[in-house]
Write a protein that holds these residues in place. Structure first.
Motif, PDB file in Angstrom:
ATOM      1  N   ASP A 133      34.347   7.057 -32.886  1.00  0.00           N
ATOM      2  CA  ASP A 133      35.623   6.349 -32.696  1.00  0.00           C
ATOM      3  C   ASP A 133      36.649   7.258 -32.035  1.00  0.00           C
ATOM      4  O   ASP A 133      37.394   6.834 -31.140  1.00  0.00           O
ATOM      5  CB  ASP A 133      36.148   5.866 -34.051  1.00  0.00           C
ATOM      6  N   LEU A 134      36.673   8.509 -32.473  1.00  0.00           N
ATOM      7  CA  LEU A 134      37.624   9.461 -31.894  1.00  0.00           C
ATOM      8  C   LEU A 134      37.283   9.727 -30.423  1.00  0.00           C
ATOM      9  O   LEU A 134      38.159   9.794 -29.564  1.00  0.00           O
ATOM     10  CB  LEU A 134      37.587  10.768 -32.695  1.00  0.00           C
ATOM     11  N   LEU A 135      35.993   9.825 -30.156  1.00  0.00           N
ATOM     12  CA  LEU A 135      35.546  10.047 -28.788  1.00  0.00           C
ATOM     13  C   LEU A 135      35.917   8.855 -27.910  1.00  0.00           C
ATOM     14  O   LEU A 135      36.384   9.014 -26.770  1.00  0.00           O
ATOM     15  CB  LEU A 135      34.023  10.263 -28.796  1.00  0.00           C
ATOM     16  N   THR A 136      35.717   7.667 -28.431  1.00  0.00           N
ATOM     17  CA  THR A 136      36.073   6.453 -27.688  1.00  0.00           C
ATOM     18  C   THR A 136      37.567   6.421 -27.400  1.00  0.00           C
ATOM     19  O   THR A 136      38.007   6.082 -26.298  1.00  0.00           O
ATOM     20  CB  THR A 136      35.688   5.212 -28.507  1.00  0.00           C
ATOM     21  N   LEU A 137      38.347   6.791 -28.409  1.00  0.00           N
ATOM     22  CA  LEU A 137      39.801   6.811 -28.251  1.00  0.00           C
ATOM     23  C   LEU A 137      40.211   7.818 -27.186  1.00  0.00           C
ATOM     24  O   LEU A 137      41.078   7.542 -26.351  1.00  0.00           O
ATOM     25  CB  LEU A 137      40.433   7.170 -29.596  1.00  0.00           C
ATOM     26  N   LEU A 138      39.574   8.969 -27.203  1.00  0.00           N
ATOM     27  CA  LEU A 138      39.873  10.013 -26.224  1.00  0.00           C
ATOM     28  C   LEU A 138      39.573   9.530 -24.813  1.00  0.00           C
ATOM     29  O   LEU A 138      40.385   9.676 -23.889  1.00  0.00           O
ATOM     30  CB  LEU A 138      39.058  11.275 -26.550  1.00  0.00           C
ATOM     31  N   VAL A 139      38.387   8.932 -24.650  1.00  0.00           N
ATOM     32  CA  VAL A 139      37.990   8.436 -23.329  1.00  0.00           C
ATOM     33  C   VAL A 139      38.964   7.367 -22.860  1.00  0.00           C
ATOM     34  O   VAL A 139      39.413   7.360 -21.709  1.00  0.00           O
ATOM     35  CB  VAL A 139      36.544   7.879 -23.386  1.00  0.00           C
ATOM     36  N   SER A 140      39.312   6.483 -23.768  1.00  0.00           N
ATOM     37  CA  SER A 140      40.215   5.395 -23.404  1.00  0.00           C
ATOM     38  C   SER A 140      41.587   5.934 -23.015  1.00  0.00           C
ATOM     39  O   SER A 140      42.180   5.497 -22.015  1.00  0.00           O
ATOM     40  CB  SER A 140      40.325   4.439 -24.590  1.00  0.00           C
ATOM     41  N   ALA A 141      42.094   6.893 -23.785  1.00  0.00           N
ATOM     42  CA  ALA A 141      43.412   7.473 -23.488  1.00  0.00           C
ATOM     43  C   ALA A 141      43.392   8.178 -22.139  1.00  0.00           C
ATOM     44  O   ALA A 141      44.307   8.007 -21.315  1.00  0.00           O
ATOM     45  CB  ALA A 141      43.805   8.444 -24.593  1.00  0.00           C
TER      46      ALA A 141
END
Lengths: 613, 285
Positions: B164-172
């Motif tokens: 989830d954190l990785l997804t958030l990072l990519v999205s940001a």
């Protein structure tokens, strides 16, 4: 028992040499084991001759200096039915070296009489393989009582059905964990067109063990001789109460009942076709009694008849060097689910337990065997140490009472260890004292957290995330398109002027209206004239300074505009000239009318004059 | 039960199509299904019996009962209770982790690996999950952690960041980069070119990382739950066995061909092997 073993060799060429050497010796009596690198494979048969209705035990032992030994690859044995009869394993550490043995047991049930060769059994290790030598097994005729004789009877010929199935149990009341034998029998005297499909009964509430091999015999039922095929299953009830065994099913394809398979009419038999039938048995209910109270201390659920034996792998050792205590629980019962031994406190020893090895035998249709529990004891002091006795309680359903088994205390002589750091085994590289010593590896304990919540949807599947990203992309796309539009549009000043012509003309008309409202007729006329000329110049691609009426009209003709438009332009042009040079004669109504006409003309021309490069 | 297996051959009376002889020569399917029956009964024991008996308990109650049974050494009962908690809607890595422990202690290595793998998919950063899964897979001959300290460290880093954190990072990163491009189009240069390039590199790296993690989650995998399962060249018992595979090994479920009832096509990419196996011999993850 015939055991075939081989020599430890390195590499394939040596293995081939030894294979050739073995060829000159009788296969059945010599060691037939090959090995590769650090893995060795041994195979043995418990007999050289077996009757058709008996079974031979094939034991394949793989040994090596790794705790992770590969499984053997059995060759195809089409002349036998093969049943898995469990595995057993052992590990030992000698002078810091690991050695392990895993024995895979198989029961071979022959299908036909003859002398058969069991091809080499292979094991893969590190990308290379080792194999045993072939073994031979002679299959002789079975006892006369067990030999089935095909019955030639017509379906329904004697009033009894040609094929039916039954299930029976050997007892209708049992304690929890007490074995109940379920027998599924197929009574048959009709030809079958294909192998039947067996649907086992629903045995929810039981731990089940199949009891091979199937039995084939003839029996009389309902006044008729039948060929009977019988399958047995051992059921161990798990909870008290009424436990139901569901109906078992058998899907068969038999000859069409309309035709007589024994009529000798080949065409009728051939074209008669098959009829698929589903045969079902009736469900059976077992009354399961709870184990009586009070239960003895240390009882954890074992049911059956068992014996206990315990032993050490060595009777003398040194401080820091492990000895292995093995406790075997052997007997009749659900061996696989036997609870773990509760180890007593081992004073003067460090301990770690290893996994139990299970060895199951289903001889005479009884689930029996042994479960061996092992624990490694590492002496921490020297002297004659005593390993305390191990106790194990179980419930004997035949006697209806609990029994507790005790092993004898065992003694081990421990000598003082060397002065330097001790290495009690693999993974024990830490110094003896006072640092941390790893004694073994087991899985980490369960989590007992409360208030668990289901896992929510992962973020990468969240619609909001996609919407947010899509908005960002839309922003970029919009900005890009806008930039593109600007670049395309502003790179052509004539086009810009063409597109902005109407807007500019309307602004001038507004200014003219303002002049007119202040009675400044001349200025209003000038603004209106500029509006008209500026519009025509921009639309026709002319310079608006010094634009002449003649030029405008000529270009309008070239653009093939309507004559009425041209006339209107001329009229307005002249009217505006009049307003400018004779303002005294102009009334506000005249100006308003001229403005209206100019707007109308511009709206008309806006539709008619198209952009041309 | 619903499982259908072929009944042992009838040596006395069989007529009809001569091809039936082949199936007779191949021997009793009980040979192949003997272990399956044991395993299926094991499955039934805690997949049917216990969920039924615990049907009135809430998932959290079932979980607590599983913990109690585990502490008392009643591992089969514990497995049934955990399974009941999971099927009752408590899809949490702790439940799967405990289920794996109960199966491991009960001697079912394959089912333990399957449960640990599910726990790992839900929470790959937990060291206990990694430890137990690695221990179980090592017993099955397919260790989870790569050999060598550096490789092992890289593996741990790869899975340390929650998805989830990785997804958030990519999205940001994506939103910042795209917005920067948009502003650039509008004539507003917000960041220098070097920073934009660094942003793009970070996005490419984290996007690849995240994509690989998600792809691994999407892979259809299964675990062998019977000892030395035979993998055949075709979806029937008359096809020869190509190889056998030990309990606890993870395999890929292939969907290259039309599904065959009762059989699954599996692949072992590390060995370059594939074949067909009865569906009762595996547990899908």
């Amino acid at each position: 028992m015939r055991q075939v073993k081989g020599q430890r060799v390195k590499g394939k060429s040596l293995a081939g040499l030894f294979k050739r050497l073995y060829l000159v010796l009788p296969f059945s009596l010599l060691p037939l084991t090959c090995c590769f690198a650090e893995v060795q494979i041994t195979a043995s048969l418990d007999r050289q001759q077996v009757a058709l209705n008996e079974q031979a035990r094939l034991s394949v032992t793989i040994s090596g200096n790794s705790s992770n030994l590969p499984a053997p690859q059995l060759p195809g044995l089409p002349d036998f039915q093969i049943y898995n009869a469990g595995t057993s394993q052992s590990f030992s550490w000698v002078n810091g070296q690991t050695s392990a043995n895993v024995t895979y047991n198989y029961m071979l049930s022959p299908k036909q009489v003859g002398r058969f060769t069991i091809p080499p059994i292979q094991v893969q290790a590190g990308g290379q393989s080792a194999a045993t030598q072939p073994m031979s097994l002679e299959v002789v005729k079975a006892q006369a009582s067990a030999a089935p004789a095909p019955a030639r009877a017509s379906p329904g010929g004697s009033g009894a059905p040609g094929i039916f199935v039954t299930t029976t149990v050997d007892k209708s009341t049992a304690y929890v964990g007490e074995p109940v034998t379920l027998s599924f029998r197929v009574y048959n005297r009709v030809p079958l067109l294909s192998n039947p499909q067996y649907q086992p009964p629903d045995t929810s509430g039981f731990w089940t063990e199949d009891l091979p091999p199937q039995k084939n015999y003839t029996a009389s039922a309902r006044g008729t001789q039948f060929n009977v095929t019988e399958l047995r299953t051992a059921l161990f009830p798990t909870t008290p109460g009424r436990a139901k065994i569901g109906p078992a099913g058998l899907r068969v394809q038999i000859q069409n009942l309309a035709s007589d398979p024994f009529s000798g009419d080949l065409f009728a038999n051939f074209f008669g076709g098959g009829q698929e039938k589903m045969l079902n048995t009736n469900p059976i209910t077992i009354q399961v009694k709870p184990l009586p109270e009070p239960k003895p201390a240390g009882f954890s659920g074992a049911v059956g008849q068992y014996a206990l034996s315990a032993g050490l792998d060595k009777r003398s050792t040194t401080v820091g060097q492990p000895v292995e205590l093995s406790v075997s629980i052997a007997g009749k019962g659900n061996i696989k689910s036997l609870p773990d031994v509760v180890w007593p406190a081992f004073n003067n020893f460090r301990t770690f337990a290893s996994n139990a090895a299970v060895n199951i035998d289903k001889k005479d249709y009884l689930v029996q065997g042994s479960k061996v529990f092992k624990i490694v004891l590492i002496p921490t002091t020297s002297g004659d140490l005593t390993v305390p006795p191990v106790s194990y309680s179980y419930f004997d359903p035949e006697a209806g009472s609990y029994r507790t088994l005790h092993s004898q205390p065992l003694s081990v002589s421990v000598k003082p260890g060397p002065a330097g750091p001790q290495t009690p085994g693999p993974g024990f590289s830490a110094p003896e004292a006072p640092g941390i010593r790893v004694l073994g590896q087991d899985i980490r304990y369960i989590k007992t957290s409360s208030g668990l919540r289901p896992k929510r949807i992962p973020l990468y599947r969240s619609a909001w995330l996609y919407i947010l990203n899509a908005l960002a992309f839309l922003f970029m796309l919009g900005a890009g398109l806008l930039q593109l539009y600007r670049r395309l549009f502003f790179s052509n000043p004539r086009l810009v002027r063409f597109r902005a012509a109407r807007g500019r003309a309307l602004k001038r008309l507004q200014a003219a209206e303002a002049f007119a409202s202040r009675s400044q007729v001349k200025e209003a006329a000038r603004e209106m004239g500029d509006a008209l000329r500026g519009y025509l110049a921009a639309k026709l691609g002319l310079n608006d300074t010094g634009l002449a009426l003649k030029d405008s009209v000529q270009l309008m003709s070239e653009r093939k505009l309507h004559d009425t438009d041209k006339q209107k332009v001329e009229e307005l042009w002249n009217t505006l000239d009049l307003f400018q040079f004779a303002p005294a004669q102009v009334s506000p109504e005249d100006i308003a009318k001229a403005q209206k006409d100019i707007r109308t003309l511009i709206d008309t021309l806006e539709k008619e004059i198209k952009w041309e490069e | 039960m619903g499982r259908v297996s072929r009944f042992p051959s009838f040596p006395q009376v069989v007529s009809g199509n001569p091809s039936n002889k082949d199936s007779l020569i191949q021997g009793s399917p009980i040979t192949q299904f003997g272990d399956d029956i044991i395993k299926v009964s094991f499955l039934l024991f805690y997949l049917l019996l216990f969920p039924f008996s615990l049907s009135f308990a809430s998932p959290q109650d079932s979980f607590d009962q599983g913990n109690k049974a585990y502490a008392e050494g009643q591992y089969l009962q514990a497995a049934g209770a955990y399974e009941s908690a999971a099927t009752g809607g408590l899809q949490n890595w702790v439940v799967q982790y405990n289920l794996g422990n109960a199966c491991y202690k009960a001697g079912s290595l394959g089912k333990a690996v399957a449960a640990y793998d599910r726990a790992f998919r839900l929470n790959p950063g937990n060291s206990d999950v990694v430890f137990n899964l690695n221990l179980a897979l090592t017993k099955a001959g397919d260790p989870l952690l790569p050999g060598g300290a550096l490789a092992s460290l890289c593996w741990r880093i790869y899975y340390a960041v929650p998805l989830d954190l990785l997804t958030l990072l990519v999205s940001a990163l994506l939103i910042v980069l795209v917005s920067t491009c948009g502003l650039f189009f509008l004539g507003r240069r917000t960041i220098p070119a070097e920073a934009a390039f660094a942003l793009f590199a970070a996005l490419a790296l984290s996007g690849t990382w995240c994509g690989l993690r998600i792809e691994a989650l999407q892979q259809k995998e299964a675990v062998i739950i019977v000892p030395a399962a035979e993998v055949r060249s075709g979806p029937n018992l008359s096809s020869p066995a190509n190889f056998n595979i030990p309990e606890g090994r993870r395999v890929l479920l292939l969907d290259e061909q039309e599904p065959v009832s009762g059989w699954l096509e599996i692949g072992v990419p590390s060995e370059g092997l594939k074949g067909w196996i009865p569906d009762s011999s595996v547990e899908t993850i």
